[in-house]
Scaffold this motif. Structure first.
Motif, PDB file in Angstrom:
ATOM      1  N   ARG A   1      24.138  40.678  37.181  1.00  0.00           N
ATOM      2  CA  ARG A   1      25.230  40.732  38.147  1.00  0.00           C
ATOM      3  C   ARG A   1      25.591  39.330  38.631  1.00  0.00           C
ATOM      4  NH1 ARG A   1      22.382  45.312  39.914  1.00  0.00           N
ATOM      5  NH2 ARG A   1      21.346  44.110  41.555  1.00  0.00           N
TER       6      ARG A   1
ATOM      7  N   THR B   1      29.242  37.595  38.512  1.00  0.00           N
ATOM      8  CA  THR B   1      29.884  36.968  39.670  1.00  0.00           C
ATOM      9  C   THR B   1      30.377  35.578  39.321  1.00  0.00           C
ATOM     10  OG1 THR B   1      28.516  38.194  41.246  1.00  0.00           O
ATOM     11  CG2 THR B   1      29.504  36.154  42.041  1.00  0.00           C
TER      12      THR B   1
ATOM     13  N   ARG C   1      33.420  35.679  36.896  1.00  0.00           N
ATOM     14  CA  ARG C   1      34.643  36.092  37.579  1.00  0.00           C
ATOM     15  C   ARG C   1      35.188  34.965  38.450  1.00  0.00           C
ATOM     16  NH1 ARG C   1      32.892  41.430  40.553  1.00  0.00           N
ATOM     17  NH2 ARG C   1      35.019  41.323  41.371  1.00  0.00           N
TER      18      ARG C   1
ATOM     19  N   GLU D   1      39.984  34.374  46.751  1.00  0.00           N
ATOM     20  CA  GLU D   1      39.557  35.246  45.663  1.00  0.00           C
ATOM     21  C   GLU D   1      38.071  35.084  45.366  1.00  0.00           C
ATOM     22  OE1 GLU D   1      41.841  36.035  42.251  1.00  0.00           O
ATOM     23  OE2 GLU D   1      43.719  35.312  43.103  1.00  0.00           O
TER      24      GLU D   1
ATOM     25  N   GLU E   1      36.039  36.830  47.985  1.00  0.00           N
ATOM     26  CA  GLU E   1      36.097  38.277  47.777  1.00  0.00           C
ATOM     27  C   GLU E   1      35.152  38.701  46.654  1.00  0.00           C
ATOM     28  OE1 GLU E   1      39.354  41.776  46.654  1.00  0.00           O
ATOM     29  OE2 GLU E   1      40.043  39.777  47.232  1.00  0.00           O
ATOM     30  N   ILE E   2      35.067  37.876  45.602  1.00  0.00           N
ATOM     31  CA  ILE E   2      34.160  38.177  44.502  1.00  0.00           C
ATOM     32  C   ILE E   2      32.713  38.165  44.975  1.00  0.00           C
ATOM     33  CG2 ILE E   2      33.225  37.233  42.349  1.00  0.00           C
ATOM     34  CD1 ILE E   2      36.142  36.335  41.720  1.00  0.00           C
TER      35      ILE E   2
ATOM     36  N   ALA F   1      31.649  38.623  48.044  1.00  0.00           N
ATOM     37  CA  ALA F   1      31.444  39.746  48.964  1.00  0.00           C
ATOM     38  C   ALA F   1      31.273  41.045  48.196  1.00  0.00           C
ATOM     39  CB  ALA F   1      32.622  39.852  49.929  1.00  0.00           C
ATOM     40  N   THR F   2      32.069  41.228  47.141  1.00  0.00           N
ATOM     41  CA  THR F   2      31.962  42.434  46.321  1.00  0.00           C
ATOM     42  C   THR F   2      30.603  42.503  45.637  1.00  0.00           C
ATOM     43  OG1 THR F   2      34.353  42.457  45.930  1.00  0.00           O
ATOM     44  CG2 THR F   2      32.975  43.718  44.407  1.00  0.00           C
ATOM     45  N   ASN F   3      30.156  41.366  45.112  1.00  0.00           N
ATOM     46  CA  ASN F   3      28.862  41.338  44.441  1.00  0.00           C
ATOM     47  C   ASN F   3      27.730  41.660  45.410  1.00  0.00           C
ATOM     48  OD1 ASN F   3      27.053  40.500  42.092  1.00  0.00           O
ATOM     49  ND2 ASN F   3      26.360  39.104  43.700  1.00  0.00           N
ATOM     50  N   SER F   4      27.836  41.141  46.647  1.00  0.00           N
ATOM     51  CA  SER F   4      26.809  41.421  47.645  1.00  0.00           C
ATOM     52  C   SER F   4      26.738  42.915  47.947  1.00  0.00           C
ATOM     53  CB  SER F   4      27.091  40.629  48.927  1.00  0.00           C
ATOM     54  OG  SER F   4      26.150  40.920  49.920  1.00  0.00           O
ATOM     55  N   THR F   5      27.900  43.552  48.056  1.00  0.00           N
ATOM     56  CA  THR F   5      27.942  44.993  48.316  1.00  0.00           C
ATOM     57  C   THR F   5      27.350  45.771  47.150  1.00  0.00           C
ATOM     58  OG1 THR F   5      29.917  44.743  49.680  1.00  0.00           O
ATOM     59  CG2 THR F   5      29.454  46.938  48.802  1.00  0.00           C
ATOM     60  N   GLU F   6      27.705  45.363  45.918  1.00  0.00           N
ATOM     61  CA  GLU F   6      27.187  46.047  44.735  1.00  0.00           C
ATOM     62  C   GLU F   6      25.674  45.902  44.637  1.00  0.00           C
ATOM     63  OE1 GLU F   6      29.406  44.274  41.600  1.00  0.00           O
ATOM     64  OE2 GLU F   6      31.170  45.549  41.893  1.00  0.00           O
TER      65      GLU F   6
END
Length: 247
Positions: free
Chosen positions: A116, A120, A123, A221, A224-225, A227-232
């Motif tokens: 992951r 990250t 991306r 951007e 946001e990437i 933050a999304t990875n942290s949530t995943e």
């Protein structure tokens, strides 16, 4: 760990890398890797900035991205043995951790969290590549120079940037005389407070006003990437936590 990619790893996954991680100095203008050479190491900056450069057959160069503590150099080695497509040059001195590419691949194969992390990074780099391509094609050199100076400022986290006009001309793919002219214009606007040999002091707010929208878009951007990875990552850990609770 100052490097954001390493710092985001859960402790067990970081421990897969730690025995092989070596702390190194990133010396100003040092070449980390050259285009055409096999990727030997994955390098995680903790401070400083590394520019990824494209070298053209006629001798011209242009920067495609800058890597600071949010990223890494050489991570695409996980796709298999292949030569580097860019030359990585230190544009602001700092420190980094590096690991042999073969060892990183071994840990990558064993750890979903490290996979992951690679996603990250890829991306985030694609954001730089794509917006940078559009910026180079559509925006004037003054706005592009302001964007690069702001990007370097993000990496070093202070307003005195250790970069020469010659290095900027290489990054922008323009002549040194063009850089001198743009510097004069930025100084007149107050975006640059001084331009001493090897050191450019900037006024961040005024430089942002001179830049195009690309720098701000990149920052938003990339955050946001992350933050999304942290949530995943948190969601991926939930089944394991539930199974322990059930026991």
């Amino acid at each position: 760990m100052s490097n954001r990619l390493l710092a985001a790893l859960p402790a067990p996954d970081l421990h897969l890398l730690e025995p092989e991680l070596e702390m190194i100095a990133l010396d100003q203008d040092a070449v980390i890797s050259r285009a055409g050479d096999d990727i030997e190491y994955v390098v995680f900056p903790h401070s400083g900035a590394i520019a990824l450069m494209i070298d053209m057959a006629d001798g011209h160069t242009v920067a495609t991205a800058a890597v600071g503590r949010e990223g890494a150099v050489g991570m695409l080695s996980v796709l298999g043995p292949s030569p580097s497509t860019t030359t990585a040059i230190v544009r602001a001195a700092g420190t980094a951790s590096r690991i042999p590419a073969s060892r990183f691949f071994s840990a990558f194969s064993r750890s979903p969290a490290i996979r992951r992390m690679v996603q990250t990074h890829v991306r985030a780099m694609l954001v730089q590549f794509q917006l940078g391509l559009a910026c180079n094609a559509l925006h004037p050199v003054e706005a592009r120079m302001a964007r690069w100076l702001l990007r370097l400022r993000d990496c070093v986290d202070h307003d005195a940037l250790p970069i020469t006009q010659h290095a900027l001309s290489q990054m922008l793919g323009v002549r040194r005389t063009t850089v001198t002219l743009v510097m004069r214009n930025l100084r007149t606007r107050g975006a640059i407070r001084s331009d001493r040999r090897g050191l450019i002091e900037i006024d961040r707010a005024r430089l942002a006003a001179a830049a195009c929208e690309c720098h701000n878009a990149m920052c938003l951007e990339v955050e946001e990437i992350f933050a999304t990875n942290s949530t995943e990552s948190r969601m991926a850990a939930l089944p394991e936590i539930k199974s322990r609770d059930a026991m």
